[in-house]
Design an enzyme around this catalytic site. Structure first.
Site, PDB file in Angstrom:
ATOM      1  N   ARG A  34       1.201  -0.900   0.291  1.00  0.00           N
ATOM      2  CA  ARG A  34      -0.408  -0.505   0.073  1.00  0.00           C
ATOM      3  C   ARG A  34       0.759   1.295  -0.319  1.00  0.00           C
ATOM      4  O   ARG A  34       0.382   2.288  -0.028  1.00  0.00           O
ATOM      5  CB  ARG A  34      -0.883   0.053   1.288  1.00  0.00           C
ATOM      6  CG  ARG A  34      -2.163  -0.629   0.922  1.00  0.00           C
ATOM      7  CD  ARG A  34      -2.557  -1.000   2.704  1.00  0.00           C
ATOM      8  NE  ARG A  34      -3.892  -2.568   1.725  1.00  0.00           N
ATOM      9  CZ  ARG A  34      -3.934  -3.828   1.561  1.00  0.00           C
ATOM     10  NH1 ARG A  34      -2.382  -4.026   2.074  1.00  0.00           N
ATOM     11  NH2 ARG A  34      -4.640  -4.524   1.968  1.00  0.00           N
ATOM     12  N   HIS A 119      -0.670 -15.504   6.199  1.00  0.00           N
ATOM     13  CA  HIS A 119      -1.083 -15.451   4.795  1.00  0.00           C
ATOM     14  C   HIS A 119      -0.517 -16.350   4.041  1.00  0.00           C
ATOM     15  O   HIS A 119      -0.359 -16.370   2.477  1.00  0.00           O
ATOM     16  CB  HIS A 119      -0.723 -14.211   4.198  1.00  0.00           C
ATOM     17  CG  HIS A 119      -2.035 -12.887   4.743  1.00  0.00           C
ATOM     18  ND1 HIS A 119      -1.792 -12.107   4.604  1.00  0.00           N
ATOM     19  CD2 HIS A 119      -2.685 -13.558   5.916  1.00  0.00           C
ATOM     20  CE1 HIS A 119      -2.813 -11.235   5.594  1.00  0.00           C
ATOM     21  NE2 HIS A 119      -3.298 -11.936   5.723  1.00  0.00           N
ATOM     22  N   ASN A 218       6.725   1.776  12.693  1.00  0.00           N
ATOM     23  CA  ASN A 218       5.859   1.843  10.929  1.00  0.00           C
ATOM     24  C   ASN A 218       6.210   3.024  10.555  1.00  0.00           C
ATOM     25  O   ASN A 218       6.365   3.922  11.271  1.00  0.00           O
ATOM     26  CB  ASN A 218       4.253   1.386  10.904  1.00  0.00           C
ATOM     27  CG  ASN A 218       3.708   0.701   9.705  1.00  0.00           C
ATOM     28  OD1 ASN A 218       4.492   0.162   9.120  1.00  0.00           O
ATOM     29  ND2 ASN A 218       3.441   1.842   9.324  1.00  0.00           N
TER      30      ASN A 218
END
Ligand code: APR
Length: 251
Positions: A34, A119, A218
């Site tokens: 993203r 995932h 982050n």
């Protein structure tokens, strides 16, 4: 200031859970999803329903896989991955829960049984009918030689990278282990994730609710910043080793 507090909390902790997203692997040459130059800025999402229903969707999915496999395959762990390996060597790491699929935590020296891949993994392809697995090298060789959406050689079923696509159910056993780790840790360090994808992002929330300290490392803000006990802004490959200690190895 934040780094000093983070270091003190790591020294005081004994059951740390690492929670990582694609941001920890960008410094290894793998784009995240993203950021402005991320995967979803350049590719459309093929969700699981489309993969099952449409040959065109499967061809697009495998085209994207073929495009990103070389960087994933060539990538090496960076100082961010080694910082978690360092916590493991200090006997402080309870588990490493990751949304990442490229296997760099295992390649940094973490035992695979303590890396919970929510995932899945892009290192293999799996038949959706019989479960047979082949390596991604083998699958990509077949795509390159013209099999645009390869099928299982054993049963003719659909072959798909062994990752969890949007709309595909998560591995229940892995989610359960991740939830148990979150409920039993005293510190959860969430690194390199936008924390917008569920149910993965429920793991840091669960740890916080169960009484652990929550630290978010982050570059950008995340929806969980408001509940975090500490936020460390910066480049992961720089700030994480500074939080964990002197012993960081070259990437
Ligand atoms: N240092 C610090 N932060 C970084 C760095 C870096 N070197 N590189 C990227 N980041 C940050 C970005 O600013 C972003 O907030 O890491 C975050 C990565 O977020 P995403 O790209 O959304 O990746 P992730 O959170 O892992 O996505 C979750 O979405 O598409 C699905 O299945 C895919 O597992 C993935 C899931």
């Amino acid at each position: 200031m934040e780094l000093q507090v983070a270091r003190e909390w790591i020294v005081a902790a004994s059951r740390i859970v690492g929670f990582t997203g694609a941001g920890i692997s960008t410094e290894s040459g793998i784009p995240d999803f993203r950021s402005p130059d991320g995967v979803w800025a350049r590719n459309r999402i093929v969700d699981f329903q489309e993969f099952l229903a449409s040959e065109e969707g499967r061809i697009e999915y495998w085209r994207q896989k073929l495009a990103n496999w070389p960087a994933m395959r060539a990538a090496r762990p960076n100082a961010g991955h080694y910082a978690f390996a360092e916590l493991h060597e200090q006997g402080k790491l309870l588990a490493l829960v990751t949304q990442n699929i490229e296997g760099l935590h295992q390649r940094s020296g973490l035992p695979s049984e303590m890396v919970y891949e929510l995932h899945g993994t892009t290192t293999e392809a799996v038949c959706l009918s019989c479960g047979d697995r082949i390596t991604s090298d083998e699958a990509c060789r077949r795509v390159e030689s013209g099999e645009k959406a390869p099928r299982c050689r054993l049963c003719g079923g659909l072959l798909k990278p062994a990752t969890i696509s949007f709309g595909q159910s998560m591995p229940i056993d892995v989610m359960e282990m991740a939830r148990a780790a979150a409920e039993n840790c005293d510190l959860l360090i969430a690194v390199g994730s936008s924390l917008v994808v569920e149910p993965a992002a429920s793991i840091p929330r669960l740890a916080k609710r169960a009484g652990a300290r929550l630290v978010i490392v982050n570059r950008e803000r995340t929806p969980l910043d408001g509940m975090a006990d500490l936020i460390v802004r910066g480049e992961i490959g720089t700030v994480l080793p500074a939080m964990v200690g002197p012993a960081t190895r070259a990437g």
